[in-house]
Design an enzyme around this catalytic site. Structure first.
Site, PDB file in Angstrom:
ATOM      1  N   CYS A  47       0.804  -1.216   0.000  1.00  0.00           N
ATOM      2  CA  CYS A  47       0.000   0.000   0.000  1.00  0.00           C
ATOM      3  C   CYS A  47       0.840   1.270   0.000  1.00  0.00           C
ATOM      4  O   CYS A  47       0.383   2.310  -0.436  1.00  0.00           O
ATOM      5  CB  CYS A  47      -0.926   0.016   1.222  1.00  0.00           C
ATOM      6  SG  CYS A  47      -0.066   0.246   2.785  1.00  0.00           S
ATOM      7  N   CYS A 117      -1.390 -17.233  -0.697  1.00  0.00           N
ATOM      8  CA  CYS A 117      -0.685 -16.607  -1.829  1.00  0.00           C
ATOM      9  C   CYS A 117       0.707 -16.182  -1.383  1.00  0.00           C
ATOM     10  O   CYS A 117       1.605 -16.003  -2.183  1.00  0.00           O
ATOM     11  CB  CYS A 117      -1.465 -15.412  -2.362  1.00  0.00           C
ATOM     12  SG  CYS A 117      -1.223 -13.878  -1.457  1.00  0.00           S
ATOM     13  N   CYS A 152      -3.983  -9.723   5.735  1.00  0.00           N
ATOM     14  CA  CYS A 152      -3.905 -10.898   4.876  1.00  0.00           C
ATOM     15  C   CYS A 152      -5.280 -11.049   4.245  1.00  0.00           C
ATOM     16  O   CYS A 152      -6.283 -11.018   4.943  1.00  0.00           O
ATOM     17  CB  CYS A 152      -3.559 -12.135   5.695  1.00  0.00           C
ATOM     18  SG  CYS A 152      -3.685 -13.650   4.729  1.00  0.00           S
ATOM     19  N   CYS A 154      -6.052 -13.703   2.295  1.00  0.00           N
ATOM     20  CA  CYS A 154      -6.314 -15.093   1.899  1.00  0.00           C
ATOM     21  C   CYS A 154      -6.713 -16.007   3.047  1.00  0.00           C
ATOM     22  O   CYS A 154      -7.632 -16.794   2.925  1.00  0.00           O
ATOM     23  CB  CYS A 154      -5.075 -15.713   1.267  1.00  0.00           C
ATOM     24  SG  CYS A 154      -4.430 -14.861  -0.150  1.00  0.00           S
ATOM     25  N   VAL A 264      11.059  16.020  10.462  1.00  0.00           N
ATOM     26  CA  VAL A 264      10.632  14.663  10.159  1.00  0.00           C
ATOM     27  C   VAL A 264      11.040  13.719  11.300  1.00  0.00           C
ATOM     28  O   VAL A 264      12.201  13.601  11.630  1.00  0.00           O
ATOM     29  CB  VAL A 264      11.141  14.191   8.772  1.00  0.00           C
ATOM     30  CG1 VAL A 264      12.635  14.327   8.638  1.00  0.00           C
ATOM     31  CG2 VAL A 264      10.727  12.779   8.469  1.00  0.00           C
ATOM     32  N   ASN A 269       3.133  11.052   9.122  1.00  0.00           N
ATOM     33  CA  ASN A 269       2.216  12.066   8.610  1.00  0.00           C
ATOM     34  C   ASN A 269       2.821  12.749   7.387  1.00  0.00           C
ATOM     35  O   ASN A 269       2.171  12.881   6.351  1.00  0.00           O
ATOM     36  CB  ASN A 269       1.921  13.090   9.714  1.00  0.00           C
ATOM     37  CG  ASN A 269       0.848  14.055   9.288  1.00  0.00           C
ATOM     38  OD1 ASN A 269      -0.045  13.697   8.541  1.00  0.00           O
ATOM     39  ND2 ASN A 269       0.945  15.287   9.718  1.00  0.00           N
ATOM     40  N   ALA A 803      -5.969 -12.826  -6.046  1.00  0.00           N
ATOM     41  CA  ALA A 803      -6.637 -12.348  -7.264  1.00  0.00           C
ATOM     42  C   ALA A 803      -8.144 -12.203  -7.037  1.00  0.00           C
ATOM     43  O   ALA A 803      -8.718 -11.159  -7.297  1.00  0.00           O
ATOM     44  CB  ALA A 803      -6.373 -13.303  -8.413  1.00  0.00           C
ATOM     45  N   ALA A1085     -14.111 -19.670 -10.685  1.00  0.00           N
ATOM     46  CA  ALA A1085     -15.342 -20.454 -10.540  1.00  0.00           C
ATOM     47  C   ALA A1085     -15.140 -21.694  -9.664  1.00  0.00           C
ATOM     48  O   ALA A1085     -15.876 -22.677  -9.814  1.00  0.00           O
ATOM     49  CB  ALA A1085     -15.918 -20.837 -11.911  1.00  0.00           C
ATOM     50  N   GLU A1267     -14.882 -20.537  -3.752  1.00  0.00           N
ATOM     51  CA  GLU A1267     -15.781 -19.387  -3.627  1.00  0.00           C
ATOM     52  C   GLU A1267     -16.901 -19.515  -2.581  1.00  0.00           C
ATOM     53  O   GLU A1267     -17.214 -18.548  -1.904  1.00  0.00           O
ATOM     54  CB  GLU A1267     -16.472 -19.140  -4.983  1.00  0.00           C
ATOM     55  CG  GLU A1267     -15.526 -18.714  -6.066  1.00  0.00           C
ATOM     56  CD  GLU A1267     -16.249 -18.668  -7.393  1.00  0.00           C
ATOM     57  OE1 GLU A1267     -16.621 -19.733  -7.901  1.00  0.00           O
ATOM     58  OE2 GLU A1267     -16.454 -17.574  -7.910  1.00  0.00           O
TER      59      GLU A1267
HETATM   60  C1  LIG Z   1      -1.340   3.845   8.932  1.00  0.00           C
HETATM   61  C2  LIG Z   1      -1.508   4.916   9.974  1.00  0.00           C
HETATM   62  C3  LIG Z   1      -2.444   4.741  10.970  1.00  0.00           C
HETATM   63  C4  LIG Z   1      -2.610   5.727  11.938  1.00  0.00           C
HETATM   64  N1  LIG Z   1      -3.567   5.551  12.901  1.00  0.00           N
HETATM   65  C5  LIG Z   1      -3.759   6.518  13.838  1.00  0.00           C
HETATM   66  C6  LIG Z   1      -4.758   6.395  14.838  1.00  0.00           C
HETATM   67  O1  LIG Z   1      -5.483   5.400  14.877  1.00  0.00           O
HETATM   68  N2  LIG Z   1      -4.906   7.395  15.729  1.00  0.00           N
HETATM   69  C7  LIG Z   1      -4.116   8.497  15.704  1.00  0.00           C
HETATM   70  O2  LIG Z   1      -4.261   9.366  16.557  1.00  0.00           O
HETATM   71  N3  LIG Z   1      -3.165   8.644  14.777  1.00  0.00           N
HETATM   72  C8  LIG Z   1      -2.978   7.697  13.837  1.00  0.00           C
HETATM   73  N4  LIG Z   1      -2.029   7.850  12.880  1.00  0.00           N
HETATM   74  C9  LIG Z   1      -1.304   9.126  12.829  1.00  0.00           C
HETATM   75  C10 LIG Z   1       0.016   9.032  13.536  1.00  0.00           C
HETATM   76  O3  LIG Z   1      -0.159   8.788  14.890  1.00  0.00           O
HETATM   77  C11 LIG Z   1       0.702  10.349  13.338  1.00  0.00           C
HETATM   78  O4  LIG Z   1       0.961  10.463  11.961  1.00  0.00           O
HETATM   79  C12 LIG Z   1       1.982  10.389  14.081  1.00  0.00           C
HETATM   80  O5  LIG Z   1       1.784  10.389  15.445  1.00  0.00           O
HETATM   81  C13 LIG Z   1       2.809  11.589  13.673  1.00  0.00           C
HETATM   82  O6  LIG Z   1       4.072  11.452  14.276  1.00  0.00           O
HETATM   83  P1  LIG Z   1       5.385  11.369  13.392  1.00  0.00           P
HETATM   84  O7  LIG Z   1       6.512  11.323  14.329  1.00  0.00           O
HETATM   85  O8  LIG Z   1       5.339  10.288  12.415  1.00  0.00           O
HETATM   86  O9  LIG Z   1       5.312  12.769  12.651  1.00  0.00           O
HETATM   87  P2  LIG Z   1       5.938  13.223  11.299  1.00  0.00           P
HETATM   88  O10 LIG Z   1       5.192  12.700  10.146  1.00  0.00           O
HETATM   89  O11 LIG Z   1       7.393  12.963  11.301  1.00  0.00           O
HETATM   90  O12 LIG Z   1       5.661  14.791  11.435  1.00  0.00           O
HETATM   91  C14 LIG Z   1       4.343  15.245  11.442  1.00  0.00           C
HETATM   92  C15 LIG Z   1       4.273  16.765  11.608  1.00  0.00           C
HETATM   93  O13 LIG Z   1       4.605  17.131  12.932  1.00  0.00           O
HETATM   94  C16 LIG Z   1       5.631  18.092  12.957  1.00  0.00           C
HETATM   95  N5  LIG Z   1       6.468  17.797  14.117  1.00  0.00           N
HETATM   96  C17 LIG Z   1       6.920  16.579  14.469  1.00  0.00           C
HETATM   97  N6  LIG Z   1       7.591  16.677  15.627  1.00  0.00           N
HETATM   98  C18 LIG Z   1       7.564  17.976  15.972  1.00  0.00           C
HETATM   99  C19 LIG Z   1       8.098  18.708  17.067  1.00  0.00           C
HETATM  100  N7  LIG Z   1       8.787  18.097  18.023  1.00  0.00           N
HETATM  101  N8  LIG Z   1       7.875  20.021  17.112  1.00  0.00           N
HETATM  102  C20 LIG Z   1       7.189  20.653  16.135  1.00  0.00           C
HETATM  103  N9  LIG Z   1       6.668  20.021  15.101  1.00  0.00           N
HETATM  104  C21 LIG Z   1       6.855  18.699  15.014  1.00  0.00           C
HETATM  105  C22 LIG Z   1       6.338  17.942  11.640  1.00  0.00           C
HETATM  106  O14 LIG Z   1       6.957  19.154  11.259  1.00  0.00           O
HETATM  107  C23 LIG Z   1       5.237  17.523  10.717  1.00  0.00           C
HETATM  108  O15 LIG Z   1       4.582  18.646  10.240  1.00  0.00           O
HETATM  109  C24 LIG Z   1      -1.818   6.894  11.907  1.00  0.00           C
HETATM  110  C25 LIG Z   1      -0.870   7.069  10.890  1.00  0.00           C
HETATM  111  C26 LIG Z   1      -0.716   6.086   9.928  1.00  0.00           C
HETATM  112  C27 LIG Z   1       0.300   6.283   8.845  1.00  0.00           C
HETATM  113  S1  FES Z   2      -1.552 -15.345   2.160  1.00  0.00           S
HETATM  114 FE1  FES Z   2      -2.308 -14.064   0.574  1.00  0.00          FE
HETATM  115  S2  FES Z   2      -2.455 -12.174   1.547  1.00  0.00           S
HETATM  116 FE2  FES Z   2      -1.925 -13.507   3.161  1.00  0.00          FE
HETATM  117  S1  FES Z   3       3.393  -1.373   1.953  1.00  0.00           S
HETATM  118 FE1  FES Z   3       4.073  -0.592   3.789  1.00  0.00          FE
HETATM  119  S2  FES Z   3       2.406  -0.834   5.094  1.00  0.00           S
HETATM  120 FE2  FES Z   3       1.614  -1.383   3.173  1.00  0.00          FE
END
Ligand SMILES: Cc1cc2nc3c(=O)[nH]c(=O)nc-3n(C[C@H](O)[C@H](O)[C@H](O)COP(=O)(O)OP(=O)(O)OC[C@H]3O[C@@H](n4cnc5c(N)ncnc54)[C@H](O)[C@@H]3O)c2cc1C
Ligand code: FES
Ligand code: FES
Length: 1335
Positions: A47, A117, A152, A154, A264, A269, A803, A1085, A1267
């Site tokens: 993804c 798979c 998963c 499958c 970062v 995010n 598939a 099928a 199926e």
């Molecule tokens: C697949 C997926 C599922 C998620 N599910 C949830 C969920 O269920 N609930 C939920 O609440 N969140 C969820 N999130 C969001 C996730 O928790 C936040 O994206 C994460 O906490 C951001 O932290 P990071 O360190 O990755 O930030 P980054 O992506 O590294 O930064 C995010 C932003 O914060 C700023 N930043 C970071 N640190 C600081 C700092 N110290 N001071 C100032 N600015 C700063 C950066 O400049 C940037 O703009 C999910 C994210 C993903 C990808």
């Molecule tokens: S075995 Fe196919 S996705 Fe898990």
């Molecule tokens: S490819 Fe990384 S979580 Fe889906």
């Protein structure tokens, strides 16, 4: 800022080997680095956004302060390589391989049949491996948490969990020992002693877990970490610069001079923003080496937690504090831990930071509401100094924005201790229990002075109720200084509803549900506070037990898989009927298994990316490709005029689906042209540079209702009828009319559509490597497209990463376009869809509106039914008409309704075209019929199972298309299912539970199944095979079936083994290829093994007979000696085999035929527990009895049953496609579209293969099973409906009610009609533009 210097050298380790990069590009994620640069292709792309876990790796770091090494799982797709400086990465290749030694995790997942798979398997392995590195003896809770972020499609997860459970020491029950059958469970007992029951796998020979065998952490990295390096690191990429300072001051200065450069941290995010929203940051700053951001300090008032701490670290800090401080001080910590358990996945929590979560200011953040409610604050640094900023309603300014200035950096967050009399709670409700952003999430705090119920202070914060985290300040004001009692609270609900009102077209939709959740969370808080006040003797009023709400159950219990032993007379060598592991499971678990995109790049290879329409119904007035052609790396743009031959694909009769449309488009996602470039990134940038102008055409059709209004149908519309409907309706006791709407379903095969077309270089010859269920169809279409004979195109399919029907026609179209690119450029061209593109372009299962009129007698007999199906087919016909035909052929379902009429129309709409999907219309058809039967039961006030049983086929029977059949095994499945599931006793227990619980309800349901097997088109029922015996005795089998994970190659190996009387180890299946076996049919099928098995049997029998004279001469000789002698005798050791399938047909004019070879029967009982306030539910138990004749391979068959059931559970209760009012699919990835995860598996999941069943129509008396069992997911839907009915009766609502599929928490909650949902004003349909279409 410009970095002002050449980039530094990036240094990290992968699988114990040092990697140094002189030109590390900050835009490169670890996943593409592994796959494309290092050719470590075990780590998979599923993804690209952290949502599927296919790319899971383990990251290890040395921490000099504590001199410890930490290991954590992470998603390689979101890990910038620049973030890895000084880290050690372990991938699936690093822990074991078939060439050296496989790791116990790899072995156990494979041998427990947890890999079908195999595309998800490396990710599963790495999640489990990381857990074991940190905790060699995990609990079941640890295991399910570790796997929560791995999808998963499958297996249905049960076998993966069971394989992992063998590491678990907490229980000595049957599942921990792998035998799967010692735990008592209702009436499952049979006469057979437990020890003699056959087992799916035997754990006895499993390799022990030996931590000393693991890779050691590289000492060089320890030295690197110990040597404090004050040096700022800079990495310079093509478009982005990465700077990583080491000192806080330096960071502050850098941020002050570059306020727009993001910090970062976990990149969870920023990463998705760059990838999916096209955001470009020329400069990013990584504060990962600033120690102040990771410090945790305690004060008498609370604890300061570094903003850079990962969410997993935050959780373990808080868990430690729980044990150190008295309960009343840790209210906030407990609430945070609760949220952190279900926030994202373990992989996400391991990298996402606390500061990042707060600063992302996501309105659905799970942490911000509770942090705000509990008066937390952020310590901020900037070039002018430091300040503390309260995390309150003023902190969150707008979507993604906080009050902090761009140059300010969050250093730490203060989490205060709670006080005596202070309660903090957090609640969330999400579309899926785990790894899903919440629909609504809250933090609530109330403070009472000692011994009083008068509120001193209260704060309520909500996420998911607007563009920011919001405070319910007015509600709080109304509660403050008042006693916490029913009066206060009942006023509070009204104020809250007013305060958090959402406009009817609010982004995100679910408007009524969200408002209802807001109220019910306050109600839940109310109950908990009452309980607390009572425990503290502040109040004397009891909360009656019936009113209390305990969490839904979540503990997995041992499951059963019951099947028959092979006959005692069967030779030990003969594998047929035994639970043989999928033949590639080990290679899949080690990451060695090769999928299409794992094929190494060839010299000069190009990548193709598709340009799609952004309008649903429009003329294209101009197409300007010049911008793309000027970009670096872009080689060409492929347009319709470049296609040398046939420019369209034909699926049904004379239908035409243009490959590329440059003049007019009829859906968003339609293919317009394609960019070919030297890399994926360049091709995708080329796509963004193409300019298309449109002129919208009037009145696009999106919904079924719009299609009906405008008679927008594909032809023909079918009808089938038996008896005399009109007369029958005149003579029934009661008539009822109803309808049900079913949403569509995305295939979500883990491997997206992938293909590689390689020009051979002479005589217009092409080799095509494609992830296709139908290599011959692809070959023929490419040949026509390129205007060359089919003999110049060879399609190769080694394996497919899932598939489910989605890789037949859609794969053909994509392969043809890729072939045109290879033709035009004369280079190898690869096309691998991104998940979002795949979901947008390729369609899925048809959404259906089913309307019915049913006539029945007061005793429950249904004597007449008139059913109309409308499918939302999308913009092209594809297989839609055939889908509607199959829906009508399953109109009778399992019921003998004497007067029955069905009509079906495939609606043409301006949405992406839907296609084949496991079950091919039957899951929708069945649902409409079952809902009708359920309504009859509700009208009569009778249990639904009685009405089902009364109307089921019994004795010698005839279908509505005049096919005679015996329903004996249908009846047997039904009776056995009732017995095994202890149905009657559990119905009583459900009733009792419902009387004892006001807010939680249980529901139980049992559903029968009769499913026709084989293609209804006669010509598809054929198969061919080619078997070679080589001089060393090894055997190579090729047949027309493709390996999609369904285990066809494993079963074929079993066939060849039995027929040639040799062990499976001597038999190999390399691939499916049109060069070896021509003119094959799609693997679909549920018919792959039936037909190809018989073709292989035919070839093997020919060969075995040819060896007969040799064997007679030397009866004691070995196989090898016979083969060798045969060669010397000039006996051909190669044979083809053929199977001519059944004479199926259906005559739509006469409404009769024999469209199927036979029926697979089943019955399934499911029970759920539902929280009527949130709609959240848990399947507590499922029992399925299936008649699959004599199983050829119980482990493969049970795998198909479990996987299909879970896919059905997803279809009927979870998976929701959402389209914008202009026809754009919103749900284009796992973040928005939820397929079942580990948390959705029934807590007890029992499968029983019906014993003593034979089938004369298929090989070795087996039956097709791929199926049918999707349909059995409907038992969960009807169990939910039963529970909802119980909830409705609390509001004095009885009789039939509408519940559409999927029965998501939203639908279930609203249908429960609780006092809270009843408070929500409903918006008149048509009076507003909804956020999403109701297609
Ligand atoms: C697949 C997926 C599922 C998620 N599910 C949830 C969920 O269920 N609930 C939920 O609440 N969140 C969820 N999130 C969001 C996730 O928790 C936040 O994206 C994460 O906490 C951001 O932290 P990071 O360190 O990755 O930030 P980054 O992506 O590294 O930064 C995010 C932003 O914060 C700023 N930043 C970071 N640190 C600081 C700092 N110290 N001071 C100032 N600015 C700063 C950066 O400049 C940037 O703009 C999910 C994210 C993903 C990808
Ligand atoms: S075995 Fe196919 S996705 Fe898990
Ligand atoms: S490819 Fe990384 S979580 Fe889906």
């Amino acid at each position: 800022m410009s970095a002002g210097k050449e980039g530094d050298i990036l240094c990290f380790f992968i699988n114990g080997k040092k990697v140094t990069e002189n030109h590390a590009d900050p835009e490169t994620m670890l996943l593409s680095f592994l796959r494309e640069k290092l050719r470590l292709t075990g780590t998979k792309y599923g993804c690209g956004g952290g949502g599927c876990g296919a790319c899971t790796v383990m990251v290890s770091r040395y921490q000099p302060a504590t001199k410890t090494i930490i290991h954590y799982s992470a998603n390689a797709c979101l890990l910038p390589i620049c973030q890895l400086h000084g880290a050690a990465v372990t991938t699936v290749e690093g822990i074991g391989s078939t060439k050296t030694r496989i790791h116990p995790v790899q072995e156990r997942i494979a041998k427990a049949h947890g890999s079908q798979c195999g595309f998800c398997t490396p990710g599963m392995v790495m999640s489990m491996y990381t857990l074991l590195r940190n905790k060699p003896q995990p609990t079941m809770e640890d295991i399910t948490q570790a796997l929560a972020g791995n999808l998963c499609r499958c297996t249905g997860y049960r076998p993966i969990v069971d394989g992992c459970r063998t590491f678990c020491q907490e229980t000595n029950c049957c599942q921990a020992s792998g035998v799967g059958s010692c735990c008592p469970s209702g009436n499952e007992n049979t006469d057979e002693p437990e020890s003699e029951k056959p087992q799916l796998f035997d754990k006895e020979g499993f390799l022990p877990l030996d931590p000393t065998q693991e890779l050691i952490f590289p000492p060089e990295l320890m030295r690197m970490a110990e040597t404090v390096s004050p040096q700022t690191l800079t990495f310079q990429g093509e478009r982005m610069t990465w700077v990583s300072p080491t000192l806080l001051d330096e960071l502050v200065q850098m941020k002050s001079s570059n306020p727009t450069a993001p910090l970062v941290m976990g990149n969870t995010n920023i990463g998705p923003d760059i990838k999916f929203k096209g955001v470009l940051h020329p400069l990013v700053i990584s504060p990962a080496r600033i120690v102040e951001l990771f410090e945790v300090t305690q004060t008498p008032q609370g604890v300061w937690v570094g903003a850079g701490c990962s969410l997993s670290e935050v959780r373990s800090v808080l868990e430690k504090l729980l044990s150190q401080f008295p309960e009343e001080k840790t209210e906030l910590f407990k609430a945070l831990i609760q949220q952190l358990r279900s926030l994202g996945s373990e992989q996400i929590r391991n990298v996402a930071t606390l500061g990042g979560n707060i600063m992302s200011a996501n309105p659905n953040s799970d942490l911000n509401p509770v942090l705000a409610a509990a008066n937390c604050k952020v310590s901020v640094i900037f070039s002018g100094g430091r300040r503390e900023v309260p995390l309150n309603q003023d902190f969150f300014v707008s979507f993604g924005k906080t009050i902090l200035k761009p140059e300010e950096i969050a250093v730490s967050i203060f989490l205060p201790f709670s006080r005596q009399g202070e309660f903090v709670r957090a609640y969330r409700q999400a579309p899926r229990k785990e790894n899903s952003f919440a629909t609504v999430t809250t933090g609530m705090r109330v403070f009472f002075s000692e011994g009083s119920r008068v509120v001193q202070d209260v704060s309520l914060y909500y996420g998911g109720m607007g563009p920011t985290t919001v405070s319910a300040a007015k509600t709080c004001a109304a509660i403050t200084a008042r006693p916490w009692d029913d009066d206060t609270l009942s006023q509070a609900y009204d104020i809250l509803l007013d305060e958090l009102a959402l406009p009817p077209s609010a982004p995100g939709g679910k408007v009524e549900f969200r408002q209802s959740l807001a109220l019910s969370f306050l109600f839940r808080f109310n109950l908990e506070v009452f309980q607390k006040l009572r425990e503290m003797n502040v109040i004397t009023d009891e909360v009656p037990e019936r009113m209390q709400i305990q969490p839904l159950p979540r503990e997995f219990q041992p499951s059963l898989q019951e099947f028959s032993h092979v006959s005692k007379d069967q030779s030990k060598q003969d594998p047929v009927g035994r639970p043989i592991m999928h033949r590639s499971a080990i290679s899949q678990a080690t990451g060695e298994a090769v999928y299409c995109d794992d094929i190494p790049r060839t010299e000069g290879e190009l990548f193709l990316a598709l340009v799609t329409s952004s309008r649903a119904h429009a003329k294209i007035t101009s197409l300007d490709v010049s911008g793309a052609l000027q970009l670096p790396g872009v080689v060409d743009v492929i347009r319709a005029k470049d296609i040398p031959g046939k420019k369209f694909h034909t699926v049904y009769r004379d239908s035409q689906e243009d490959f590329l449309s440059e003049t007019e488009v009829s859906c968003i996602g339609q293919l317009v042209c394609a960019v070919v470039a030297d890399t994926r990134a360049h091709a995708r940038r080329g796509v963004s540079a193409i300019k298309i102008s449109y002129e919208d055409l009037p009145d696009p059709v999106f919904t079924v209702e719009e299609a009906i209004e405008r008679s927008s149908f594909f032809k023909p519309q079918r009808m089938i009828e038996r008896g005399n409907i009109t007369e029958a309706f005149n003579s029934v006791d009661q008539v009822y009319e109803g309808e049900i709407r079913l949403g569509g379903q995305e295939h979500f095969y883990m491997e997206t559509q992938s293909m590689l077309v390689v020009p051979v270089g002479e005589e217009r010859e092409f080799n095509v490597y494609v992830s296709s269920q139908w290599p011959s169809g692809t070959q023929a279409a490419i040949a026509e497209t390129l205007n060359i004979p089919s003999n110049r195109v060879t399609c190769h399919v080694k394996r497919i990463g899932g598939a489910f029907g989605g890789k037949i026609d859609k794969a053909i179209i994509l392969a043809c376009i890729t072939a045109v690119a290879a033709w035009k450029t004369n280079c190898a061209v690869r096309c691998v869809l991104e998940r979002g593109e795949d979901m947008l372009i390729t369609g899925g299962r048809h959404p259906v509106l089913g309307k019915y009129k049913v006539g029945f007698m007061n005793d429950g007999r249904i004597t007449a039914a008139d059913i109309q199906y409308y499918t939302n087919s999308g913009a092209t016909v594809d297989e839609s008409v055939m889908v509607t035909e199959k829906m009508l052929l399953h109109l009778d379902h399992a019921y003998n309704i004497p007067n029955l009429r069905g009509r079906a129309a495939a609606c043409r709409t301006n949405l992406p075209s839907n296609t084949a999907f496991r079950g091919f219309g039957v899951p929708q058809s069945l649902m409409v019929v079952e809902n009708m039967v359920n309504d009859v039961a509700m009208v009569l006030g009778r249990p639904a199972d009685q009405i089902r049983e009364m109307n089921m086929y019994k004795g010698p029977s005839v279908t509505h298309y005049k096919l005679e059949f015996s329903p004996e095994n249908l009846q047997r499945c039904w009776e056995e299912c009732k017995l095994k599931s202890d149905y009657s006793a559990r119905c009583k227990a459900v009733d009792l539970f419902n009387q004892q619980n006001r807010w939680k309800k249980r529901g139980i349901s049992i559903i029968p199944l009769k499913y026709g097997i084989s293609f209804t088109d006669k010509f598809f029922n054929q198969a061919a095979a080619l078997v070679h015996i080589y001089r060393d005795g090894s055997v190579l089998v090729t047949h027309g079936g493709t390996e999609l994970g369904q285990g066809v190659h494993t079963k074929i190996q079993q066939v060849a083994s039995r027929e040639l009387h040799i062990p499976t180890s001597k038999i190999y299946i390399s691939e499916t290829s049109t060069g070896t076996v021509p003119n094959t049919c799609p693997s679909a099928a549920s018919f792959g093994t039936d037909s190809n098995g018989l073709a292989v049997q035919n070839a093997c029998q020919t060969l075995y007979q040819r060896l007969e004279p040799i064997r007679q001469k030397n009866p004691k000789g070995s196989w090898e000696s016979w083969v060798s002698a045969a060669f010397l005798e000039r006996i051909s050791l190669s044979a083809t085999g053929f199977h001519r399938g059944p004479e199926v047909y259906i005559d739509w004019n006469k409404m009769e035929g024999r469209p199927y070879a036979y029926f697979t029967f089943a019955a399934c009982c499911s029970e759920v527990e539902l929280d009527s306030l949130t709609g959240d539910y848990r399947t507590v138990r499922t029992d399925i009895v299936v008649d699959i004749g004599r199983s050829m391979n119980p482990s493969v068959d049970i795998g198909q049953i479990e996987g299909a059931f879970m896919q059905g559970l997803g279809l009927y209760t979870l998976e929701e496609l959402k389209f914008s009012p202009s026809g754009l699919l919103y749900t284009r990835g796992p973040s928005q579209y939820k397929i079942p995860a580990v948390c959705d598996v029934p807590l007890r999941f029992n499968i029983y293969l019906l014993s003593d069943s034979n089938n004369p129509h298929a090989i070795y008396s087996s039956k097709g099973i791929g199926e049918p069992i999707v349909c059995m997911g409907s038992s969960v839907f009807f169990a939910i409906k039963h529970a909802v009915a119980a909830a409705r009766s609390e509001s004095h609502l009885v009789g039939p009610f509408s519940l559409n599929s999927p029965a998501t928490p939203e639908r279930a909650c609203l249908a429960c009609a609780s006092p809270f949902t009843q408070k929500i004003p409903t918006n008149e349909p048509g009076s507003f533009k909804a956020w999403a279409l109701n297609i």
